[in-house]
Design a protein around this motif. Structure first.
Motif, PDB file in Angstrom:
ATOM      1  N   GLY A 196      12.020  -6.489  22.558  1.00 54.15           N
ATOM      2  CA  GLY A 196      11.948  -7.866  22.074  1.00 54.15           C
ATOM      3  C   GLY A 196      11.348  -7.995  20.692  1.00 54.15           C
ATOM      4  N   LEU A 197      11.468  -6.955  19.897  1.00 55.34           N
ATOM      5  CA  LEU A 197      10.866  -6.942  18.566  1.00 55.34           C
ATOM      6  C   LEU A 197      11.917  -7.117  17.485  1.00 55.34           C
ATOM      7  CD1 LEU A 197       8.546  -3.842  19.112  1.00 55.34           C
ATOM      8  CD2 LEU A 197       7.868  -6.257  19.189  1.00 55.34           C
ATOM      9  N   PRO A 198      11.522  -7.639  16.331  1.00 59.50           N
ATOM     10  CA  PRO A 198      12.439  -7.643  15.187  1.00 59.50           C
ATOM     11  C   PRO A 198      12.526  -6.238  14.618  1.00 59.50           C
ATOM     12  CG  PRO A 198      10.298  -8.459  14.505  1.00 59.50           C
ATOM     13  CD  PRO A 198      10.216  -8.246  16.000  1.00 59.50           C
ATOM     14  N   LEU A 199      13.497  -6.015  13.748  1.00 60.04           N
ATOM     15  CA  LEU A 199      13.664  -4.704  13.136  1.00 60.04           C
ATOM     16  C   LEU A 199      12.868  -4.655  11.837  1.00 60.04           C
ATOM     17  CD1 LEU A 199      15.080  -1.971  13.442  1.00 60.04           C
ATOM     18  CD2 LEU A 199      16.923  -2.861  12.006  1.00 60.04           C
ATOM     19  N   ARG A 200      11.820  -3.849  11.831  1.00 60.56           N
ATOM     20  CA  ARG A 200      10.989  -3.682  10.649  1.00 60.56           C
ATOM     21  C   ARG A 200      11.260  -2.328   9.999  1.00 60.56           C
ATOM     22  NH1 ARG A 200       6.671  -7.172   9.972  1.00 60.56           N
ATOM     23  NH2 ARG A 200       6.084  -8.424  11.796  1.00 60.56           N
ATOM     24  N   PHE A 201      11.374  -2.329   8.703  1.00 57.96           N
ATOM     25  CA  PHE A 201      11.432  -1.064   7.973  1.00 57.96           C
ATOM     26  C   PHE A 201      10.071  -0.402   8.105  1.00 57.96           C
ATOM     27  CE2 PHE A 201      10.862   1.387   3.994  1.00 57.96           C
ATOM     28  CZ  PHE A 201      11.970   2.231   4.101  1.00 57.96           C
ATOM     29  N   PRO A 202      10.002   0.839   8.655  1.00 54.11           N
ATOM     30  CA  PRO A 202       8.698   1.438   8.967  1.00 54.11           C
ATOM     31  C   PRO A 202       8.122   2.320   7.867  1.00 54.11           C
ATOM     32  CG  PRO A 202      10.417   2.763   9.941  1.00 54.11           C
ATOM     33  CD  PRO A 202      11.109   1.630   9.222  1.00 54.11           C
ATOM     34  N   GLY A 203       8.816   2.400   6.723  1.00 54.50           N
ATOM     35  CA  GLY A 203       8.390   3.316   5.676  1.00 54.50           C
ATOM     36  C   GLY A 203       7.420   2.695   4.693  1.00 54.50           C
ATOM     37  N   LYS A 204       7.148   3.435   3.641  1.00 52.39           N
ATOM     38  CA  LYS A 204       6.275   2.943   2.584  1.00 52.39           C
ATOM     39  C   LYS A 204       6.886   1.699   1.943  1.00 52.39           C
ATOM     40  CE  LYS A 204       4.098   7.312   1.184  1.00 52.39           C
ATOM     41  NZ  LYS A 204       3.878   8.262   0.066  1.00 52.39           N
ATOM     42  N   GLN A 268       4.484  -0.341   7.197  1.00 50.32           N
ATOM     43  CA  GLN A 268       4.426   1.110   7.253  1.00 50.32           C
ATOM     44  C   GLN A 268       3.836   1.570   8.579  1.00 50.32           C
ATOM     45  OE1 GLN A 268       2.618   2.984   3.860  1.00 50.32           O
ATOM     46  NE2 GLN A 268       2.771   5.042   4.728  1.00 50.32           N
ATOM     47  N   MET A 269       4.644   2.302   9.341  1.00 49.48           N
ATOM     48  CA  MET A 269       4.234   2.798  10.655  1.00 49.48           C
ATOM     49  C   MET A 269       4.740   4.224  10.804  1.00 49.48           C
ATOM     50  SD  MET A 269       5.359  -0.462  13.036  1.00 49.48           S
ATOM     51  CE  MET A 269       7.020  -0.532  12.303  1.00 49.48           C
ATOM     52  N   PRO A 270       3.896   5.198  11.027  1.00 51.53           N
ATOM     53  CA  PRO A 270       4.370   6.575  11.212  1.00 51.53           C
ATOM     54  C   PRO A 270       5.152   6.697  12.516  1.00 51.53           C
ATOM     55  CG  PRO A 270       2.010   6.441  11.659  1.00 51.53           C
ATOM     56  CD  PRO A 270       2.423   5.104  11.104  1.00 51.53           C
ATOM     57  N   LEU A 271       6.435   6.974  12.406  1.00 50.81           N
ATOM     58  CA  LEU A 271       7.282   7.045  13.598  1.00 50.81           C
ATOM     59  C   LEU A 271       6.841   8.164  14.536  1.00 50.81           C
ATOM     60  CD1 LEU A 271      10.792   6.472  11.959  1.00 50.81           C
ATOM     61  CD2 LEU A 271       9.421   4.822  13.257  1.00 50.81           C
ATOM     62  N   GLN A 272       6.352   9.259  13.981  1.00 46.74           N
ATOM     63  CA  GLN A 272       5.889  10.354  14.837  1.00 46.74           C
ATOM     64  C   GLN A 272       4.778   9.904  15.767  1.00 46.74           C
ATOM     65  OE1 GLN A 272       5.834  14.578  13.104  1.00 46.74           O
ATOM     66  NE2 GLN A 272       5.517  13.316  11.296  1.00 46.74           N
ATOM     67  N   THR A 273       4.009   8.908  15.331  1.00 44.03           N
ATOM     68  CA  THR A 273       2.898   8.412  16.143  1.00 44.03           C
ATOM     69  C   THR A 273       3.345   7.302  17.081  1.00 44.03           C
ATOM     70  OG1 THR A 273       1.312   8.956  14.404  1.00 44.03           O
ATOM     71  CG2 THR A 273       0.608   7.364  16.075  1.00 44.03           C
ATOM     72  N   ILE A 274       4.015   6.274  16.523  1.00 42.87           N
ATOM     73  CA  ILE A 274       4.304   5.100  17.349  1.00 42.87           C
ATOM     74  C   ILE A 274       5.441   5.327  18.344  1.00 42.87           C
ATOM     75  CG2 ILE A 274       3.467   3.534  15.557  1.00 42.87           C
ATOM     76  CD1 ILE A 274       6.421   2.822  14.993  1.00 42.87           C
ATOM     77  N   MET A 275       6.302   6.314  18.076  1.00 45.03           N
ATOM     78  CA  MET A 275       7.416   6.587  18.985  1.00 45.03           C
ATOM     79  C   MET A 275       7.127   7.733  19.946  1.00 45.03           C
ATOM     80  SD  MET A 275       9.305   4.183  17.935  1.00 45.03           S
ATOM     81  CE  MET A 275      10.808   4.433  18.882  1.00 45.03           C
ATOM     82  N   ASN A 276       5.977   8.350  19.800  1.00 38.56           N
ATOM     83  CA  ASN A 276       5.661   9.527  20.599  1.00 38.56           C
ATOM     84  C   ASN A 276       5.521   9.218  22.085  1.00 38.56           C
ATOM     85  OD1 ASN A 276       4.914  12.379  20.787  1.00 38.56           O
ATOM     86  ND2 ASN A 276       2.881  11.612  21.316  1.00 38.56           N
ATOM     87  N   ASP A 277       5.076   8.011  22.417  1.00 42.12           N
ATOM     88  CA  ASP A 277       4.832   7.671  23.829  1.00 42.12           C
ATOM     89  C   ASP A 277       5.948   6.821  24.431  1.00 42.12           C
ATOM     90  OD1 ASP A 277       4.433   5.322  22.460  1.00 42.12           O
ATOM     91  OD2 ASP A 277       2.644   4.725  23.585  1.00 42.12           O
ATOM     92  N   LYS A 278       7.130   6.812  23.806  1.00 44.16           N
ATOM     93  CA  LYS A 278       8.195   5.897  24.240  1.00 44.16           C
ATOM     94  C   LYS A 278       9.266   6.569  25.109  1.00 44.16           C
ATOM     95  CE  LYS A 278       6.577   2.389  21.829  1.00 44.16           C
ATOM     96  NZ  LYS A 278       5.412   3.018  21.179  1.00 44.16           N
ATOM     97  N   ALA A 279       9.026   7.802  25.571  1.00 47.87           N
ATOM     98  CA  ALA A 279      10.034   8.491  26.383  1.00 47.87           C
ATOM     99  C   ALA A 279      10.360   7.713  27.648  1.00 47.87           C
ATOM    100  CB  ALA A 279       9.560   9.895  26.739  1.00 47.87           C
ATOM    101  N   SER A 280       9.352   7.103  28.259  1.00 47.44           N
ATOM    102  CA  SER A 280       9.595   6.348  29.493  1.00 47.44           C
ATOM    103  C   SER A 280      10.433   5.110  29.223  1.00 47.44           C
ATOM    104  CB  SER A 280       8.268   5.960  30.152  1.00 47.44           C
ATOM    105  OG  SER A 280       7.486   5.161  29.274  1.00 47.44           O
ATOM    106  N   VAL A 281      10.218   4.491  28.057  1.00 47.78           N
ATOM    107  CA  VAL A 281      11.026   3.325  27.693  1.00 47.78           C
ATOM    108  C   VAL A 281      12.484   3.736  27.536  1.00 47.78           C
ATOM    109  CG1 VAL A 281      11.408   1.522  25.973  1.00 47.78           C
ATOM    110  CG2 VAL A 281       9.074   2.220  26.551  1.00 47.78           C
TER     111      VAL A 281
END
Length: 352
Positions: A196-204, A268-281
């Motif tokens: 339910g989130l908008p699409l944010r560019f996660p880079g610098k 800016q959000m490090p994908l390696q960090t924020i997506m690391n716990d999303k396997a169950s999703v």
């Protein structure tokens, strides 16, 4: 008609190698052999061989029978955590293949080497743009340069020729690839939508408005074969891109629209960090949307996404050299993304 050209595609399961094989099969006048650590499913036109290219004995055992090879298309890559650690394995694999095939394939005509903008130092920070094939080098380590220098030295006095292809970020749909930006965006976007989130560019923030180019893997396949089969391309390097430039600040909202999502300002959000716990999703999404049960780890390389989205400097090359010598293919990058997203939906990798 009897095929008199035999292609040895090294790195056959990657986003570059798999599309190259598909193109060679379309052409119809090639015998094709695919090399990969994982092997592959043979087709009527392609035979796959499972081989450890770092193991000299395994290489000899598997490659010595390949006496009919006329063209080596080298697109293998082994990832390592540091630039210096990349050199030894990636150079060793190339050397093992070339030394064995050259010793037994009397009709070897050409060796094609896949490179990238690391030759220009693009991975270190701002570099001269548009980058040109004759730009000055930079301080090592750099395995792309070492590989080319090996071919240049080894080819002296030989009948076979070489070419080096330098794509930008390559767009394709191959899974289990350490550098697949299309899949990074597709999984990140569809998971954001599911939450339910908008699409944010996660880079610098500075990366959002910089110029960059992209290379479609299908276009790259055509360029690779073109360079390997035209004598005017012998012993040269070529930048290969789609032919246009993008800025994320223009393309990102269109990607959001494709996925029927709202777009929000970059964060800016490090994908390696924020997506690391999303396997169950993702696992629940696979069940809900009846997706193929690919492992979460094989679906997306978050580290590569972080790498690309950190480029707060222009990132593009001059592709006119290939055009001057006769390669005139191009593809609109925006449409490339949408076509590849469509393909991922068709393959049941992401929700349709």
């Amino acid at each position: 008609m009897k095929n008199n050209k035999t292609a040895l595609v090294v790195g056959a399961n990657g986003v570059i190698g798999s599309n190259l094989i598909a193109y060679l099969e379309e052409l119809g006048d090639w015998n094709i052999i695919g090399l990969s650590r994982r092997g592959g499913h043979n087709t009527s036109k392609t035979n796959y061989i499972c081989v450890d290219l770092l193991n000299a004995d395994d290489c000899k055992k598997k490659l010595l029978p390949l006496t009919n090879v006329t063209h080596i298309f080298y697109a293998a890559y082994q990832d390592k955590p540091t630039w210096s650690e990349l050199v030894e394995p990636n150079l060793t694999m190339l050397v093992n293949v070339v030394n064995i095939i050259e010793s037994i394939a009397d009709n070897l005509e050409h060796i094609s080497l896949m490179q990238g903008y690391k030759v220009y130092g693009a991975h270190y920070g701002p570099f001269k743009t548009p980058a040109k094939e004759n730009d000055g080098g930079h301080m090592p380590p750099e395995f792309n340069v070492d590989q080319q220098q090996f071919l240049e030295k080894h080819q002296a006095g030989k009948n076979w020729k070489w070419s080096a292809l330098r794509p930008s970020v390559v767009g394709g749909t191959a899974l289990g690839n350490p550098m697949n930006l299309v899949l990074v965006i597709a999984v990140y976007a569809t998971m954001s939508k599911e939450l339910g989130l908008p699409l944010r560019f996660p880079g610098k923030s500075g990366a959002y408005d910089k110029l960059m180019d992209i290379t479609d893997s299908r276009l790259l396949a055509k360029a690779t074969v073109w360079a390997a089969t035209n004598i005017q391309c012998a012993n040269q390097a070529f930048n290969i891109t789609n032919g246009d430039l993008i800025r994320w600040n223009e393309l990102w909202p269109k990607i959001a629209n494709y996925f029927e999502m709202e777009v929000a300002p970059p964060l800016q959000m490090p994908l390696q960090t924020i997506m690391n716990d999303k396997a169950s999703v993702w696992k629940s999404m696979q069940q809900k949307y009846k997706l193929e049960r690919h492992s979460y780890e094989n679906l997306s390389s978050w580290g590569f996404g972080d790498f690309v989205f950190s480029w707060d400097y222009d990132f593009f090359s001059d592709g006119s050299k290939a055009r001057r010598l006769g390669f005139h293919e191009y593809i609109e990058t925006e449409q490339m993304f949408f076509d590849l997203f469509d393909e991922l939906k068709k393959q049941k990798v992401i929700p349709g």
